[in-house]
Design an enzyme around this catalytic site. Structure first.
Site, PDB file in Angstrom:
ATOM      1  N   ASP A 103       0.845  -1.160  -0.052  1.00 60.17           N
ATOM      2  CA  ASP A 103       0.051   0.051   0.074  1.00 60.17           C
ATOM      3  C   ASP A 103       0.950   1.136  -0.126  1.00 60.17           C
ATOM      4  O   ASP A 103       1.917   1.322   0.548  1.00 60.17           O
ATOM      5  CB  ASP A 103      -0.800   0.025   1.143  1.00 60.17           C
ATOM      6  CG  ASP A 103      -2.089  -0.991   1.380  1.00 60.17           C
ATOM      7  OD1 ASP A 103      -2.221  -1.785   0.094  1.00 60.17           O
ATOM      8  OD2 ASP A 103      -2.123  -1.539   2.470  1.00 60.17           O
TER       9      ASP A 103
HETATM   10  N1  URA Z   1      -1.178  -6.006   3.836  1.00 60.42           N
HETATM   11  C1  URA Z   1      -1.693  -4.576   3.831  1.00 60.42           C
HETATM   12  O1  URA Z   1      -2.725  -4.748   4.539  1.00 60.42           O
HETATM   13  N2  URA Z   1      -0.761  -3.730   3.257  1.00 60.42           N
HETATM   14  C2  URA Z   1       0.212  -3.926   2.599  1.00 60.42           C
HETATM   15  O2  URA Z   1       0.717  -3.225   2.096  1.00 60.42           O
HETATM   16  C3  URA Z   1       0.675  -5.197   2.647  1.00 60.42           C
HETATM   17  C4  URA Z   1      -0.083  -6.231   3.303  1.00 60.42           C
END
Ligand code: URA
Length: 234
Positions: A103
């Protein structure tokens, strides 16, 4: 034998942008077998050894990088509005892409390559490649959180595989997953009634961040590439 334009060859090998390479050719700084290259659209085989000044350059089909992603960058090959992690990697290749996604607000280990087959295999749910995340959350984790996440949980779009949660403090822990569903860590922690306030991926398979500072990347060595291929059956 695969043929390629000399300017693309040199751009792929990160010698410079196409216009910088044209300039190098105009300045007669590019040679093959002692002969000056005169045209930037000259076709050569990928096996050709090219010299820029005295520097020997050999073509590599695939590149593999490990980046410590900072927050604020998206894991995409390109985007018109938001900075992408590609901007952090000093390669002029246009065929690189991230292996999976982190993310925008997540930090940590992400692979970048142009090896589509390896990427596909590493992300395949059948391969169960391990990823370890460090997270902080609020409010504090319930004491039985490790037992809860060790069992499959039914979300609206998937059922999670058993995950390993190590609590390091009341609101901090490591979560190890063998899958990678959308927002999976945040959703599993939300299932416990908590919200992730900081998330970092510390390892992808056997590759750890080690001393890689936030925003820095390194090239994988041959041994690491072979090991990655091995764990995903290539
Ligand atoms: N899980 C998440 O919630 N976000 C990420 O960026 C990676 C794994």
């Amino acid at each position: 034998m695969a043929m390629i334009r000399i300017d693309k060859y040199l751009a792929d090998m990160s010698v410079g942008t196409r216009s910088q390479i044209k300039k190098l050719i105009r300045e007669k700084r590019v040679t093959i077998n002692g002969e000056t290259v005169k045209k930037s659209d000259m076709k050569i085989s990928k096996e050709t050894i090219v010299y820029v000044d005295d520097q020997e350059i050999r073509y590599m089909d695939y590149e593999y990088y490990l980046l410590n992603k900072p927050a604020g960058y998206i894991s995409a090959a390109e985007d018109n509005f938001t900075p992408t992690i590609m901007e952090l990697v000093g390669s002029f290749r246009h065929d690189l892409f991230p292996v999976g996604r982190l993310d925008k607000d997540t930090y940590g280990a992400i692979l970048i390559t142009n090896d589509g087959q390896l990427c596909h295999n590493l992300l395949s749910p059948d391969r169960h490649v391990e990823k370890k995340y460090y997270f902080e959350c609020e409010p504090d984790l319930p004491l039985d959180a490790p037992e809860i996440l060790a069992k499959p949980i039914t979300f609206k779009d998937f059922v999670s595989q058993p995950a390993e949660l190590q609590i390091v403090d009341r609101n901090k822990g490591y979560l190890t997953l063998k899958e990678g569903k959308y927002h999976q860590v945040k959703r599993m922690i939300a299932y416990l009634g908590c919200q992730v306030t900081y998330l970092r991926r510390d390892s992808f398979a056997f590759l750890n961040l080690d001393n890689l500072a936030v925003g820095q990347y390194r090239t994988l060595n041959d041994e690491e590439v072979e090991k990655l291929k091995e764990i995903c059956g290539m």
